[in-house]
Design a protein around this motif. Structure first.
Motif, PDB file in Angstrom:
ATOM      1  N   ARG A 167       9.595  14.106  -5.422  1.00  0.00           N
ATOM      2  CA  ARG A 167      10.194  14.398  -6.727  1.00  0.00           C
ATOM      3  C   ARG A 167      10.999  13.211  -7.232  1.00  0.00           C
ATOM      4  NH1 ARG A 167      15.122  16.116  -7.341  1.00  0.00           N
ATOM      5  NH2 ARG A 167      15.172  17.052  -5.282  1.00  0.00           N
ATOM      6  N   VAL A 168      11.769  12.584  -6.351  1.00  0.00           N
ATOM      7  CA  VAL A 168      12.564  11.412  -6.733  1.00  0.00           C
ATOM      8  C   VAL A 168      11.643  10.274  -7.167  1.00  0.00           C
ATOM      9  CG1 VAL A 168      14.142   9.622  -5.869  1.00  0.00           C
ATOM     10  CG2 VAL A 168      14.554  12.024  -5.309  1.00  0.00           C
ATOM     11  N   LEU A 169      10.553  10.073  -6.421  1.00  0.00           N
ATOM     12  CA  LEU A 169       9.591   9.024  -6.777  1.00  0.00           C
ATOM     13  C   LEU A 169       8.951   9.301  -8.132  1.00  0.00           C
ATOM     14  CD1 LEU A 169       7.885   8.474  -3.316  1.00  0.00           C
ATOM     15  CD2 LEU A 169       9.541   6.977  -4.436  1.00  0.00           C
ATOM     16  N   ARG A 170       8.635  10.561  -8.392  1.00  0.00           N
ATOM     17  CA  ARG A 170       8.026  10.931  -9.673  1.00  0.00           C
ATOM     18  C   ARG A 170       9.012  10.735 -10.816  1.00  0.00           C
ATOM     19  NH1 ARG A 170       8.482  15.413 -12.146  1.00  0.00           N
ATOM     20  NH2 ARG A 170       9.069  16.604 -10.310  1.00  0.00           N
ATOM     21  N   GLU A 171      10.245  11.174 -10.629  1.00  0.00           N
ATOM     22  CA  GLU A 171      11.264  11.034 -11.678  1.00  0.00           C
ATOM     23  C   GLU A 171      11.597   9.569 -11.966  1.00  0.00           C
ATOM     24  OE1 GLU A 171      14.467  13.489 -10.278  1.00  0.00           O
ATOM     25  OE2 GLU A 171      13.452  15.357 -10.881  1.00  0.00           O
ATOM     26  N   ALA A 172      11.451   8.712 -10.970  1.00  0.00           N
ATOM     27  CA  ALA A 172      11.698   7.276 -11.160  1.00  0.00           C
ATOM     28  C   ALA A 172      10.497   6.583 -11.806  1.00  0.00           C
ATOM     29  CB  ALA A 172      12.021   6.614  -9.828  1.00  0.00           C
ATOM     30  N   GLY A 173       9.399   7.311 -11.964  1.00  0.00           N
ATOM     31  CA  GLY A 173       8.207   6.741 -12.583  1.00  0.00           C
ATOM     32  C   GLY A 173       7.341   5.936 -11.632  1.00  0.00           C
ATOM     33  N   LEU A 174       7.571   6.084 -10.340  1.00  0.00           N
ATOM     34  CA  LEU A 174       6.804   5.324  -9.353  1.00  0.00           C
ATOM     35  C   LEU A 174       5.479   5.988  -8.979  1.00  0.00           C
ATOM     36  CD1 LEU A 174       9.809   4.246  -7.164  1.00  0.00           C
ATOM     37  CD2 LEU A 174       8.235   2.703  -8.337  1.00  0.00           C
ATOM     38  N   ARG A 179       0.057   3.134  -1.530  1.00  0.00           N
ATOM     39  CA  ARG A 179      -0.473   1.831  -1.916  1.00  0.00           C
ATOM     40  C   ARG A 179      -1.959   1.743  -1.575  1.00  0.00           C
ATOM     41  NH1 ARG A 179       2.744  -2.497   0.865  1.00  0.00           N
ATOM     42  NH2 ARG A 179       1.801  -1.462   2.635  1.00  0.00           N
ATOM     43  N   ASP A 180      -2.356   2.387  -0.497  1.00  0.00           N
ATOM     44  CA  ASP A 180      -3.740   2.325  -0.035  1.00  0.00           C
ATOM     45  C   ASP A 180      -4.650   3.348  -0.707  1.00  0.00           C
ATOM     46  OD1 ASP A 180      -2.987   0.281   1.716  1.00  0.00           O
ATOM     47  OD2 ASP A 180      -2.464   1.715   3.274  1.00  0.00           O
ATOM     48  N   ARG A 181      -4.084   4.520  -1.018  1.00  0.00           N
ATOM     49  CA  ARG A 181      -4.904   5.596  -1.578  1.00  0.00           C
ATOM     50  C   ARG A 181      -4.013   6.744  -2.048  1.00  0.00           C
ATOM     51  NH1 ARG A 181      -4.393   9.526   1.945  1.00  0.00           N
ATOM     52  NH2 ARG A 181      -3.913   9.050   4.089  1.00  0.00           N
ATOM     53  N   PRO A 182      -4.540   7.591  -2.944  1.00  0.00           N
ATOM     54  CA  PRO A 182      -3.794   8.809  -3.294  1.00  0.00           C
ATOM     55  C   PRO A 182      -3.633   9.686  -2.054  1.00  0.00           C
ATOM     56  CG  PRO A 182      -5.547   8.412  -4.871  1.00  0.00           C
ATOM     57  CD  PRO A 182      -5.763   7.451  -3.734  1.00  0.00           C
ATOM     58  N   ALA A 183      -2.587  10.507  -2.046  1.00  0.00           N
ATOM     59  CA  ALA A 183      -2.339  11.360  -0.885  1.00  0.00           C
ATOM     60  C   ALA A 183      -1.744  12.688  -1.338  1.00  0.00           C
ATOM     61  CB  ALA A 183      -1.402  10.666   0.094  1.00  0.00           C
ATOM     62  N   SER A 184      -2.026  13.701  -0.558  1.00  0.00           N
ATOM     63  CA  SER A 184      -1.442  15.012  -0.838  1.00  0.00           C
ATOM     64  C   SER A 184       0.001  15.034  -0.345  1.00  0.00           C
ATOM     65  CB  SER A 184      -2.249  16.105  -0.124  1.00  0.00           C
ATOM     66  OG  SER A 184      -2.070  15.993   1.276  1.00  0.00           O
ATOM     67  N   ALA A 185       0.733  16.040  -0.783  1.00  0.00           N
ATOM     68  CA  ALA A 185       2.115  16.194  -0.333  1.00  0.00           C
ATOM     69  C   ALA A 185       2.161  16.332   1.182  1.00  0.00           C
ATOM     70  CB  ALA A 185       2.763  17.393  -1.017  1.00  0.00           C
ATOM     71  N   ARG A 193      -0.967  19.285  -4.261  1.00  0.00           N
ATOM     72  CA  ARG A 193      -0.479  18.275  -5.200  1.00  0.00           C
ATOM     73  C   ARG A 193      -0.913  16.921  -4.658  1.00  0.00           C
ATOM     74  NH1 ARG A 193       4.948  21.292  -5.369  1.00  0.00           N
ATOM     75  NH2 ARG A 193       4.747  20.634  -3.237  1.00  0.00           N
ATOM     76  N   ILE A 194      -1.556  16.139  -5.513  1.00  0.00           N
ATOM     77  CA  ILE A 194      -2.033  14.820  -5.120  1.00  0.00           C
ATOM     78  C   ILE A 194      -1.173  13.777  -5.833  1.00  0.00           C
ATOM     79  CG2 ILE A 194      -4.005  13.250  -5.051  1.00  0.00           C
ATOM     80  CD1 ILE A 194      -4.365  15.814  -3.377  1.00  0.00           C
ATOM     81  N   TYR A 195      -0.630  12.867  -5.051  1.00  0.00           N
ATOM     82  CA  TYR A 195       0.246  11.821  -5.592  1.00  0.00           C
ATOM     83  C   TYR A 195      -0.510  10.501  -5.637  1.00  0.00           C
ATOM     84  CZ  TYR A 195       4.046  15.099  -5.088  1.00  0.00           C
ATOM     85  OH  TYR A 195       4.854  16.198  -5.222  1.00  0.00           O
ATOM     86  N   THR A 196      -0.267   9.743  -6.700  1.00  0.00           N
ATOM     87  CA  THR A 196      -0.848   8.413  -6.849  1.00  0.00           C
ATOM     88  C   THR A 196       0.247   7.455  -7.278  1.00  0.00           C
ATOM     89  OG1 THR A 196      -1.773   9.390  -8.863  1.00  0.00           O
ATOM     90  CG2 THR A 196      -3.311   8.433  -7.340  1.00  0.00           C
ATOM     91  N   LEU A 197       0.124   6.235  -6.806  1.00  0.00           N
ATOM     92  CA  LEU A 197       1.080   5.190  -7.146  1.00  0.00           C
ATOM     93  C   LEU A 197       0.854   4.733  -8.583  1.00  0.00           C
ATOM     94  CD1 LEU A 197       3.286   3.414  -5.836  1.00  0.00           C
ATOM     95  CD2 LEU A 197       1.485   1.795  -5.276  1.00  0.00           C
ATOM     96  N   ARG A 198       1.938   4.522  -9.313  1.00  0.00           N
ATOM     97  CA  ARG A 198       1.874   3.962 -10.666  1.00  0.00           C
ATOM     98  C   ARG A 198       2.227   2.487 -10.553  1.00  0.00           C
ATOM     99  NH1 ARG A 198       5.344   6.444 -14.882  1.00  0.00           N
ATOM    100  NH2 ARG A 198       3.860   5.368 -16.197  1.00  0.00           N
ATOM    101  N   PRO A 199       1.244   1.614 -10.554  1.00  0.00           N
ATOM    102  CA  PRO A 199       1.518   0.194 -10.310  1.00  0.00           C
ATOM    103  C   PRO A 199       2.319  -0.502 -11.398  1.00  0.00           C
ATOM    104  CG  PRO A 199      -0.792   0.525 -10.849  1.00  0.00           C
ATOM    105  CD  PRO A 199      -0.161   1.884 -10.735  1.00  0.00           C
ATOM    106  N   GLU A 200       2.366   0.048 -12.597  1.00  0.00           N
ATOM    107  CA  GLU A 200       3.078  -0.643 -13.668  1.00  0.00           C
ATOM    108  C   GLU A 200       4.597  -0.575 -13.514  1.00  0.00           C
ATOM    109  OE1 GLU A 200       2.043   3.509 -15.079  1.00  0.00           O
ATOM    110  OE2 GLU A 200       0.937   1.889 -14.151  1.00  0.00           O
ATOM    111  N   THR A 201       5.124   0.441 -12.858  1.00  0.00           N
ATOM    112  CA  THR A 201       6.580   0.570 -12.732  1.00  0.00           C
ATOM    113  C   THR A 201       7.191  -0.527 -11.869  1.00  0.00           C
ATOM    114  OG1 THR A 201       6.395   2.947 -13.064  1.00  0.00           O
ATOM    115  CG2 THR A 201       8.454   2.150 -12.133  1.00  0.00           C
ATOM    116  N   PRO A 202       6.628  -0.842 -10.695  1.00  0.00           N
ATOM    117  CA  PRO A 202       7.230  -1.935  -9.909  1.00  0.00           C
ATOM    118  C   PRO A 202       7.184  -3.291 -10.599  1.00  0.00           C
ATOM    119  CG  PRO A 202       5.855  -0.563  -8.521  1.00  0.00           C
ATOM    120  CD  PRO A 202       5.630  -0.123  -9.935  1.00  0.00           C
ATOM    121  N   VAL A 203       6.340  -3.451 -11.591  1.00  0.00           N
ATOM    122  CA  VAL A 203       6.271  -4.722 -12.317  1.00  0.00           C
ATOM    123  C   VAL A 203       7.609  -5.011 -12.992  1.00  0.00           C
ATOM    124  CG1 VAL A 203       5.174  -5.888 -14.283  1.00  0.00           C
ATOM    125  CG2 VAL A 203       3.781  -4.652 -12.618  1.00  0.00           C
TER     126      VAL A 203
END
Length: 104
Positions: free
Chosen positions: A46-53, A21-27, A63-73
């Motif tokens: 992997r579960v978070l990615r498959e859920a579209g989060l 939520r605060d920033r992208p982060a590595s694995a 690998r850098i992960y970023t939150l997809r804010p549109e999915t929780p909407v």
């Protein structure tokens, strides 16, 4: 939406989402945020990615992960109907409490 709810049901994945939520982060950074051994962490992103989060991108060996804010909407929209119901009931409770205080 079921996949999203199942993904956020796990406390470790919620911790990862809080970090993102605060920033992208590595694995590795996500793994450091959890009190479990690193091999046990790998399935959570992997579960978070498959859920579209989250989205993931490769940067060299990381690998850098970023939150997809549109999915929780989608979940927020679904919850709004329940919030309206709770507000109505809480307002009614507030009214009854106020009436009780006025009566001797």
């Amino acid at each position: 939406m079921d996949a999203v709810l199942q993904a956020i049901a796990d406390p470790s994945r919620r911790t990862m989402l809080d970090t993102l939520r605060d920033r992208p982060a590595s694995a590795g950074e996500l793994a450091e945020a959890l009190p479990i051994a690193r091999p046990g962490v790998s399935r959570h992103p992997r579960v978070l990615r498959e859920a579209g989060l989250v989205d993931v991108r490769q940067e060299a060996q990381r690998r850098i992960y970023t939150l997809r804010p549109e999915t929780p909407v989608e979940v927020d929209d679904w919850l709004e109907g329940y919030r309206a119901l709770w507000r109505t009931r809480l307002d009614a409770l507030h009214t009854e409490i106020a009436r009780g205080k006025r009566q001797p």
